[in-house]
Design a protein around this motif. Structure first.
Motif, PDB file in Angstrom:
ATOM      1  N   MET A   1       0.783  -1.271   0.073  1.00  0.00           N
ATOM      2  CA  MET A   1      -0.045  -0.005   0.042  1.00  0.00           C
ATOM      3  C   MET A   1       0.733   1.066  -0.080  1.00  0.00           C
ATOM      4  SD  MET A   1      -3.194   0.651   0.048  1.00  0.00           S
ATOM      5  CE  MET A   1      -4.518   1.747   0.456  1.00  0.00           C
ATOM      6  N   GLN A   2       1.819   1.177   0.875  1.00  0.00           N
ATOM      7  CA  GLN A   2       2.989   2.315   0.798  1.00  0.00           C
ATOM      8  C   GLN A   2       3.615   2.573  -0.281  1.00  0.00           C
ATOM      9  OE1 GLN A   2       5.706   2.206   4.047  1.00  0.00           O
ATOM     10  NE2 GLN A   2       6.160   4.275   3.948  1.00  0.00           N
ATOM     11  N   ASP A   3       3.935   1.416  -0.955  1.00  0.00           N
ATOM     12  CA  ASP A   3       4.850   1.457  -2.007  1.00  0.00           C
ATOM     13  C   ASP A   3       3.795   2.354  -3.267  1.00  0.00           C
ATOM     14  OD1 ASP A   3       7.029   0.435  -1.005  1.00  0.00           O
ATOM     15  OD2 ASP A   3       6.521  -1.589  -1.885  1.00  0.00           O
ATOM     16  N   ARG A   4       2.530   1.737  -3.319  1.00  0.00           N
ATOM     17  CA  ARG A   4       1.453   2.295  -4.408  1.00  0.00           C
ATOM     18  C   ARG A   4       1.269   3.854  -3.955  1.00  0.00           C
ATOM     19  NH1 ARG A   4      -4.179  -0.548  -4.472  1.00  0.00           N
ATOM     20  NH2 ARG A   4      -2.706  -2.429  -4.995  1.00  0.00           N
ATOM     21  N   ALA A   5       1.253   3.924  -2.787  1.00  0.00           N
ATOM     22  CA  ALA A   5       1.243   5.862  -2.593  1.00  0.00           C
ATOM     23  C   ALA A   5       2.522   6.600  -3.053  1.00  0.00           C
ATOM     24  CB  ALA A   5       1.225   5.878  -1.214  1.00  0.00           C
ATOM     25  N   ILE A   6       3.564   5.991  -2.917  1.00  0.00           N
ATOM     26  CA  ILE A   6       4.861   6.609  -3.414  1.00  0.00           C
ATOM     27  C   ILE A   6       4.783   6.524  -4.676  1.00  0.00           C
ATOM     28  CG2 ILE A   6       7.445   6.344  -3.579  1.00  0.00           C
ATOM     29  CD1 ILE A   6       7.376   5.079  -0.867  1.00  0.00           C
ATOM     30  N   VAL A   7       4.520   5.646  -5.638  1.00  0.00           N
ATOM     31  CA  VAL A   7       4.226   5.618  -7.088  1.00  0.00           C
ATOM     32  C   VAL A   7       3.217   6.729  -7.366  1.00  0.00           C
ATOM     33  CG1 VAL A   7       3.453   4.309  -9.074  1.00  0.00           C
ATOM     34  CG2 VAL A   7       5.048   3.338  -7.463  1.00  0.00           C
ATOM     35  N   SER A   8       2.134   6.695  -6.944  1.00  0.00           N
ATOM     36  CA  SER A   8       1.008   7.486  -7.268  1.00  0.00           C
ATOM     37  C   SER A   8       1.580   9.095  -7.023  1.00  0.00           C
ATOM     38  CB  SER A   8      -0.047   7.368  -6.400  1.00  0.00           C
ATOM     39  OG  SER A   8      -0.599   6.096  -6.764  1.00  0.00           O
ATOM     40  N   ARG A   9       2.105   9.369  -5.910  1.00  0.00           N
ATOM     41  CA  ARG A   9       2.831  10.817  -5.940  1.00  0.00           C
ATOM     42  C   ARG A   9       3.576  11.130  -6.767  1.00  0.00           C
ATOM     43  NH1 ARG A   9       6.125  14.084  -3.167  1.00  0.00           N
ATOM     44  NH2 ARG A   9       5.495  15.654  -1.805  1.00  0.00           N
ATOM     45  N   ALA A  10       4.555  10.276  -7.169  1.00  0.00           N
ATOM     46  CA  ALA A  10       5.694  10.539  -8.120  1.00  0.00           C
ATOM     47  C   ALA A  10       5.122  10.624  -9.514  1.00  0.00           C
ATOM     48  CB  ALA A  10       6.557   9.205  -8.203  1.00  0.00           C
ATOM     49  N   LYS A  11       4.004   9.772  -9.880  1.00  0.00           N
ATOM     50  CA  LYS A  11       3.326  10.225 -11.157  1.00  0.00           C
ATOM     51  C   LYS A  11       2.627  11.421 -11.163  1.00  0.00           C
ATOM     52  CE  LYS A  11       0.920   6.442 -12.844  1.00  0.00           C
ATOM     53  NZ  LYS A  11       0.060   5.510 -12.812  1.00  0.00           N
ATOM     54  N   ILE A  12       2.040  11.883 -10.149  1.00  0.00           N
ATOM     55  CA  ILE A  12       1.422  13.159 -10.015  1.00  0.00           C
ATOM     56  C   ILE A  12       2.310  14.125 -10.130  1.00  0.00           C
ATOM     57  CG2 ILE A  12       0.078  14.715  -8.652  1.00  0.00           C
ATOM     58  CD1 ILE A  12      -1.100  12.407  -7.104  1.00  0.00           C
ATOM     59  N   VAL A  13       3.660  14.279  -9.526  1.00  0.00           N
ATOM     60  CA  VAL A  13       4.670  15.189  -9.615  1.00  0.00           C
ATOM     61  C   VAL A  13       5.081  15.279 -11.163  1.00  0.00           C
ATOM     62  CG1 VAL A  13       6.976  15.960  -9.014  1.00  0.00           C
ATOM     63  CG2 VAL A  13       5.485  15.017  -7.408  1.00  0.00           C
ATOM     64  N   ARG A  14       5.455  14.128 -11.940  1.00  0.00           N
ATOM     65  CA  ARG A  14       5.854  14.031 -13.155  1.00  0.00           C
ATOM     66  C   ARG A  14       4.897  14.700 -14.088  1.00  0.00           C
ATOM     67  NH1 ARG A  14       7.682   8.764 -11.796  1.00  0.00           N
ATOM     68  NH2 ARG A  14       5.653   7.956 -12.967  1.00  0.00           N
ATOM     69  N   GLY A  15       3.664  14.242 -13.646  1.00  0.00           N
ATOM     70  CA  GLY A  15       2.403  14.880 -14.692  1.00  0.00           C
ATOM     71  C   GLY A  15       2.164  16.139 -14.685  1.00  0.00           C
ATOM     72  N   ALA A  16       2.605  16.805 -13.245  1.00  0.00           N
ATOM     73  CA  ALA A  16       2.729  18.438 -13.267  1.00  0.00           C
ATOM     74  C   ALA A  16       3.659  19.210 -13.891  1.00  0.00           C
ATOM     75  CB  ALA A  16       2.577  18.684 -11.700  1.00  0.00           C
ATOM     76  N   GLY A  38      -2.136  10.226 -15.255  1.00  0.00           N
ATOM     77  CA  GLY A  38      -3.057   8.921 -15.014  1.00  0.00           C
ATOM     78  C   GLY A  38      -3.447   8.491 -13.810  1.00  0.00           C
ATOM     79  N   VAL A  39      -3.480   9.500 -12.866  1.00  0.00           N
ATOM     80  CA  VAL A  39      -3.942   9.244 -11.517  1.00  0.00           C
ATOM     81  C   VAL A  39      -5.414   9.972 -11.462  1.00  0.00           C
ATOM     82  CG1 VAL A  39      -3.368   9.655  -9.102  1.00  0.00           C
ATOM     83  CG2 VAL A  39      -1.577   9.415 -10.874  1.00  0.00           C
ATOM     84  N   GLY A  40      -6.132   9.115 -10.751  1.00  0.00           N
ATOM     85  CA  GLY A  40      -7.787   9.814 -10.418  1.00  0.00           C
ATOM     86  C   GLY A  40      -7.703  11.233  -9.673  1.00  0.00           C
ATOM     87  N   LEU A  41      -8.596  11.922 -10.221  1.00  0.00           N
ATOM     88  CA  LEU A  41      -8.711  13.135  -9.460  1.00  0.00           C
ATOM     89  C   LEU A  41      -8.882  13.232  -7.908  1.00  0.00           C
ATOM     90  CD1 LEU A  41      -8.754  16.150 -10.383  1.00  0.00           C
ATOM     91  CD2 LEU A  41     -11.277  16.041 -10.322  1.00  0.00           C
TER      92      LEU A  41
END
Length: 204
Positions: A1-16, A38-41
């Motif tokens: 779960m923690q790894d998924r959170a790290i990946v999601s946050r990194a994807k948001i930052v890259r997207g920004a 590619g991350v939900g709103l």
């Protein structure tokens, strides 16, 4: 779960970063960020309640990168090589890491759009300038702190305005970069030159 959170946050930052680089701050929205990253709103709002929270993270990342580039360049340039090697090497590293590209310009525009972010950006720039000043003092400059800080801030501003690199990695302004490097070297050498006592003699 923690790894998924790290990946999601990194994807948001890259997207920004991509969104800012491609469209600038005027066209930045959370919905477009969701599409780009590619991350939900809803997930984006869990990590970043507003766009200013995202920009704050990007500014902190930029600040840490700039400090690491400065440290790495200082560590690799020997005293024998001196300013003639340090200045162009530092400018080139900044350009290679994306400084002065469209993303960096748009990130600064984003900071200017919010008073709190603008204050953060100005504080970060001041810390970098103070690091330059400390290096000049360590190198033996007898200029006052205020004089060194003013010279450094002018040099930084000119570098950002002129030393721009193309998006394809080309350097269409090579001559300007060389002129900036020469100007920085001249200013730093002047700051390191010992002042004569002519002022005090004149008063006598």
């Amino acid at each position: 779960m923690q790894d998924r959170a790290i990946v999601s946050r990194a994807k948001i930052v890259r997207g920004a970063k991509k969104l800012l680089s491609d469209n600038g701050v005027a066209d930045f929205s959370m919905r477009k960020l969701a599409l780009t990253s590619g991350v939900g709103l809803g997930t984006i709002y869990d990590y970043f309640p507003s766009w200013t929270d995202i920009v704050r993270v990007l500014l902190e990342e930029r600040f840490e990168l700039r400090r690491s580039i400065l440290d790495a360049t200082l560590n690799e340039v020997s005293r024998e090589d001196g300013l003639g090697v340090f200045v162009p090497a530092y400018l080139q590293r900044l350009a290679d890491q994306g400084f002065w590209h469209s993303y960096d310009h748009h990130l600064r525009d984003a900071a200017d759009a919010d008073p709190e972010l603008r204050s953060l950006f100005e504080w970060q720039e001041l810390q970098i300038a103070k690091r330059y000043v400390a290096e000049m003092r360590n190198a033996g400059s007898n200029w006052t702190e205020a004089e060194l800080l003013q010279m450094t801030q002018i040099n930084m501003a000119v570098s950002q305005l002129i030393a721009t690199k193309g998006e394809d990695g080309s350097n269409p302004r090579q001559l300007q970069i060389e002129l900036v490097a020469n100007m920085l070297r001249a200013n730093l050498k002047m700051a390191l030159r010992k002042r004569s006592s002519s002022r005090s003699k004149h008063k006598e």
